[in-house]
Design a protein around this motif. Structure first.
Motif, PDB file in Angstrom:
ATOM      1  N   LEU A 104       0.832  -1.210   0.000  1.00 54.28           N
ATOM      2  CA  LEU A 104       0.000   0.000   0.000  1.00 54.28           C
ATOM      3  C   LEU A 104       0.864   1.258   0.000  1.00 54.28           C
ATOM      4  CD1 LEU A 104      -2.864  -1.069   2.444  1.00 54.28           C
ATOM      5  CD2 LEU A 104      -3.120  -0.462   0.016  1.00 54.28           C
ATOM      6  N   ALA A 116       2.014   1.801  -3.501  1.00 52.58           N
ATOM      7  CA  ALA A 116       0.893   2.271  -4.330  1.00 52.58           C
ATOM      8  C   ALA A 116       0.593   3.736  -4.027  1.00 52.58           C
ATOM      9  CB  ALA A 116      -0.345   1.395  -4.078  1.00 52.58           C
ATOM     10  N   PHE A 130      -7.557   7.722  -0.801  1.00 55.00           N
ATOM     11  CA  PHE A 130      -6.768   6.495  -0.869  1.00 55.00           C
ATOM     12  C   PHE A 130      -7.170   5.535   0.260  1.00 55.00           C
ATOM     13  CE2 PHE A 130      -3.083   3.767  -0.213  1.00 55.00           C
ATOM     14  CZ  PHE A 130      -2.691   3.450  -1.517  1.00 55.00           C
ATOM     15  N   ARG A 161     -10.520   3.913  -0.482  1.00 54.87           N
ATOM     16  CA  ARG A 161     -10.449   2.895  -1.523  1.00 54.87           C
ATOM     17  C   ARG A 161      -9.743   1.631  -1.041  1.00 54.87           C
ATOM     18  NH1 ARG A 161      -6.933   4.423  -5.315  1.00 54.87           N
ATOM     19  NH2 ARG A 161      -7.047   6.654  -4.897  1.00 54.87           N
ATOM     20  N   ASN A 162      -8.793   1.795  -0.124  1.00 54.29           N
ATOM     21  CA  ASN A 162      -7.949   0.658   0.248  1.00 54.29           C
ATOM     22  C   ASN A 162      -8.116   0.182   1.686  1.00 54.29           C
ATOM     23  OD1 ASN A 162      -6.074   0.338  -2.239  1.00 54.29           O
ATOM     24  ND2 ASN A 162      -6.044   2.522  -1.816  1.00 54.29           N
TER      25      ASN A 162
END
Ligand SMILES: *Cc1c(COP(=O)(O)O)cnc(C)c1O
Length: 364
Positions: A311, A314, A359, A362-363
């Motif tokens: 993560l 990303a 972010f 979404r994660n």
């Protein structure tokens, strides 16, 4: 989110972003500075033109921090790192000892450099807590007779900061490389302050040293010339060729800080900008964890981690694509570091906070 000249939001820890107004002025004056017919890069450091630049630069710096005549202001080379050696070589007498407060990587480096010169006592070391905090000032009891006590006001890598001017009963030496000019200080609490320019002041190459007359009087006579604060002081930073261009740009940055409203205004902005990011961390339901304990969270370098390496990678990749540059954390802490010095625009913090929220949703 587009910025002038297609610039990115540069969160680099240093060298770091400079005010666009300053860069524009540098551009406009590049080929012919103030009717001299030359660039500042080409001016003799002995010329009256450069003399006026360095004098004004020093005067503006003094007025921003309220530094009286009983302190000398020097513009040297070698970065803050050379000061880590020059300080003990000048101030640590044979058989004497100095105290060091180790709050992170830079405090560690300062202490290591001093150990090569002489004896030191480490008053406090945050290693056991992975440098996630500063000590309570009351925990810092200096050694009687210590030549000086050294501390780092803001640990650039870990993102922990002292917000007060610590009071000691021995001379205080402070590495302010990454938070100088970000708040008003009580200069009387310090005997020596040093800072590499490339975080809050200008381009790399210049190092500002502020030294009190009484500490200067303790420096050895006939020391190695380039390591001799007395010689640099007697020559008003012009013992050898100084980093002329870097000094000139620092001078423009000082004038910019004055126009913004001075260091009190820088402090307000730093608090507001960092708050945006700390709020994004604290409202993420644990997706982001701040490295620093809350009481000493740096307003200059915001450090945090994500649940895992994948993560984190990303996050960095996506942020770069959005024009948010330089967020990858230092290898020793990992995660993310957002360096948001004086010249870093608030809009960049808003953009990062928005991205952090999106972010995490979404994660998470
Ligand atoms: C960047 C930094 C240094 C090192 O500065 P150089 O100019 O690269 O030598 C030292 N101390 C602190 C707190 C820093 O942030």
């Amino acid at each position: 989110m587009s910025q002038p000249y297609n610039r990115v939001y540069n969160f680099s820890a240093g060298p770091c972003t400079l005010p666009v107004e300053v860069l524009e002025q540098v551009r406009d004056e590049l080929l012919n500075w103030n009717g001299s017919g030359m660039s500042v890069m080409e001016l003799s450091h002995r010329s009256k033109h450069f003399g006026s630049i360095i004098e004004e630069t020093e005067a503006d710096f003094r007025s921003l921090l309220g530094i009286p005549e009983s302190y000398h202001v020097l513009f040297l080379q070698g970065g803050a790192s050379l000061q880590n050696t020059m300080i003990p070589m000048s101030l640590l007498p044979e058989g004497g000892s100095a105290d060091y407060v180790v709050t992170g990587s830079w405090g560690q480096k300062s202490a290591e450099a001093a150990r090569r010169v002489g004896q030191i006592q480490v008053l406090w070391d945050g290693k056991a807590h992975n440098y996630d905090r500063t000590p309570e000032p009351a925990a810092l009891q200096t050694t009687p007779g210590a030549a000086y006590v050294h501390y780092t006001s803001n640990e650039t890598i870990q993102g922990v900061q002292f917000f007060e001017d610590l009071a000691f009963s021995v001379p205080a030496v402070c590495d302010m490389s990454s938070d100088i000019l970000s708040r008003p200080i009580d200069i009387s609490r310090y005997n020596l302050i040093y800072a590499g320019a490339q975080k809050n002041m200008g381009p790399a190459g210049a190092t500002v040293v502020v030294i009190s007359q009484d500490l200067l009087d303790r420096c050895p006579k006939d020391h190695h010339p380039m390591l001799d604060y007395r010689l640099h002081t007697a020559n008003a930073s012009l013992y050898n060729t100084p980093p002329c261009f870097a000094i000139y740009v620092c001078g423009l940055v000082y004038k910019w800080v004055v126009r913004q409203g001075g260091v009190a205004r820088m402090q307000e902005q730093a608090q507001a900008k960092s708050q945006l990011l700390y709020d994004a961390i604290d409202s993420s339901g644990g997706f982001y964890s701040g490295h620093s304990q809350k009481h000493c969270r740096s307003v200059m370098n915001v450090t945090f981690t994500l649940p895992n390496e994948e993560l984190t990678n990303a996050f960095v990749k996506e942020s770069v694509a959005l024009g948010l540059d330089g967020l990858k954390g230092h290898r020793s802490v990992g995660g993310i570091r957002a360096s948001i010095y004086n010249a870093f625009p608030k809009e960049g913090c808003e953009a990062l906070a928005d991205f952090m929220g999106a972010f995490a949703r979404r994660n998470g």
